[in-house]
Design an enzyme around this catalytic site. Structure first.
Site, short mmCIF file in Angstrom:
data_model
loop_
_atom_site.label_atom_id
_atom_site.label_comp_id
_atom_site.label_asym_id
_atom_site.label_seq_id
_atom_site.Cartn_x
_atom_site.Cartn_y
_atom_site.Cartn_z
CG HIS A 1 -1.77 1.24 1.27
ND1 HIS A 1 -2.99 1.29 0.62
CD2 HIS A 1 -1.58 2.47 1.80
CE1 HIS A 1 -3.52 2.49 0.78
NE2 HIS A 1 -2.69 3.23 1.49
CG ASP B 1 -11.71 3.49 5.94
OD1 ASP B 1 -11.29 4.48 6.57
OD2 ASP B 1 -11.39 3.27 4.75
NE ARG C 1 -9.95 10.63 8.23
CZ ARG C 1 -9.08 9.79 7.65
NH1 ARG C 1 -9.46 8.60 7.25
NH2 ARG C 1 -7.83 10.14 7.49
CB SER D 1 -8.30 5.00 6.97
OG SER D 1 -8.69 4.95 5.64
CE LYS E 1 -8.90 1.79 3.25
NZ LYS E 1 -9.01 3.12 2.71
N1 URA Z 1 -5.60 6.44 2.41
C1 URA Z 1 -6.60 5.79 3.05
O1 URA Z 1 -7.03 4.72 2.64
N2 URA Z 1 -7.10 6.35 4.16
C2 URA Z 1 -6.65 7.51 4.66
O2 URA Z 1 -7.13 7.95 5.68
C3 URA Z 1 -5.62 8.19 3.98
C4 URA Z 1 -5.11 7.61 2.84
#
Ligand code: URA
Length: 428
Positions: free
Chosen positions: A86, A165, A172, A187, A191
């Protein structure tokens, strides 16, 4: 149903810098998903967390509450271990495209759930959608089949994966509460943990074009995410990498696919190759499996390209079709002789976004061919009149503002500069 807390009581606790209990956190997220906690109450909580922070226990609990709001995926029926990557997002960051096939070609499966771009950083799905016919949305069964048959799959996360999320991220985004280390960590990690990967390598970007502007902030985010992942049984490592300058030579959807294909064909810009190979080696190592090949070799011998072709075709993409190009282009040339002494990631990202490659709101449609190409690298010698950038867009009217953004982002000076190191640190 009688609720054990009142929303305003839990918000007030965080507003007053208190630690939230496990029960308060579990209830707050669950009650939000049942619409007992209203959007404005979750927004207020996000702001309280942004301002007052959370300790490690609270962050882990908040992350788990996101995971428990939806499904968890399971790859135990695959005969190979899985690893995922990621990136916190940067300009010209197309690394997922060559990386997933490279790792798969070395013997480890890559279930890569990706997102769309918002603002000046591009999204992997937007890039892949520039390939004619390619489909981002797969059912869980289709995802499993592509992963089993090709070794890698890149697709959109289902709406059942960490749905809390998904809703809170949207809030947000419009309440200036994205830049909170506890909320970003929860967040991202919810995932990835729900996705069921065995190993995870995080690429935390640092610099003008990234969320994290300083190495200290990036290190804190990385350390938090590594702890959450390892606690959840996912072997997690992080590289901190430079995002003061953009990656590669292109920013924009089809432009970045084209550059990724150059890398998969054994060429491409040195920084993209370096980051792909370094992240691939980390993923293979973190997976605990014995790699069947080295990442640098599978880029040279065509094995990674074979995985790419199979993976794209399995999702309806036509690997032989020409990639889309924008209707108009505009060159920016050097006003004087010298060296390229500055190339700012944020300015390039904003220019690409203004050309139509990115979106300002979730519902905007991106242009496949739009974006920026830079023909010189930081530190290169340039001559007066030499072409430095080519801008691409389907709408000529977009060039003026894009050129304005770019103009503040580069300099041609008289003294050459060194390219800064791409990999800043490694956190395990
Ligand atoms: N990427 C995400 O998936 N969540 C965040 O809060 C910031 C970047």
């Amino acid at each position: 149903m009688t609720e054990p807390f009142a929303p305003s009581e839990v918000i007030a606790a965080k507003r007053d810098k208190q630690e939230l209990s496990d029960n308060q956190i579990d209830w707050f997220i669950d009650a939000y998903m049942r619409n007992v906690v209203a959007e404005e109450q979750m927004s207020a909580m996000a702001m309280a967390i942004l301002l007052n922070g959370m300790n490690r226990r609270e962050i882990v609990r908040w992350t788990n509450a996101y995971i428990n709001s939806g499904d968890r995926m399971d790859w135990s029926q695959l005969d190979r271990p899985t690893a995922d990557k990621h990136s916190t997002g940067g300009v010209g960051d197309k690394i997922t495209l060559p990386l997933a096939p490279v790792v798969a070609a070395c013997g480890v499966s890559v279930p890569q759930l990706s997102g769309r771009g918002l603002g000046h950083t591009g999204g992997t799905l937007d890039k892949l959608e520039s390939i004619p016919g390619w489909r981002a949305k797969l059912t869980n069964e289709e995802m499993f089949t592509v992963l089993k048959e090709c070794g890698a799959v890149i697709c959109a996360a289902s709406e059942h994966l960490a749905p809390a999320d998904r809703r809170i991220y949207a809030l947000r985004d419009v309440t200036a509460t994205v830049e909170s280390i506890p909320l970003i960590s929860a967040s991202i990690m919810s995932k990835k943990i729900a996705e069921g990967t065995h190993a995870l390598v995080l690429d935390v970007k640092v610099g003008t074009g990234a969320f994290m502007k300083t190495v200290e902030q990036a290190r804190e985010l990385a350390t938090t995410m590594v702890a959450i992942g390892n606690d959840a049984g996912v072997t997690t490592r992080t590289l901190l990498t430079n995002m003061d300058i953009p990656l590669g030579r292109t920013a924009g959807n089809a432009l970045e696919v084209r550059e990724s294909l150059e890398v998969l064909a054994g060429g491409g810009p040195a920084d993209v190759v370096e980051l792909t190979v370094t992240l691939a080696r980390e993923m293979l190592d973190a997976s605990g499996a014995k790699a069947t090949a080295d990442p640098a070799d599978v880029l040279k011998n065509g094995k990674a390209m074979d995985v790419w072709n199979a993976m794209i075709a399995a999702q309806g993409g036509d690997v032989n079709a020409a990639l889309p190009t924008a209707r108009f282009s505009h060159d920016v040339v050097a006003d004087n002789d010298g060296y390229l002494t500055r190339l700012d990631a944020l300015s390039v990202g904003v220019a690409s976004w203004r050309l139509g490659a990115g979106r300002a709101r979730k519902e905007d449609i991106v242009q496949a061919g739009a974006g920026v190409e830079w023909h010189v690298d930081l530190g290169d010698r340039v001559a007066k009149g030499q072409k430095l950038f080519t801008l691409h867009s389907d709408e000529e009217a977009r060039f003026e503002l894009a050129v304005e953004s770019l103009a503040t982002g580069f300099e041609v000076g008289s003294t050459p500069v060194e390219r800064p190191a791409l990999i800043i640190d490694r956190i395990v």
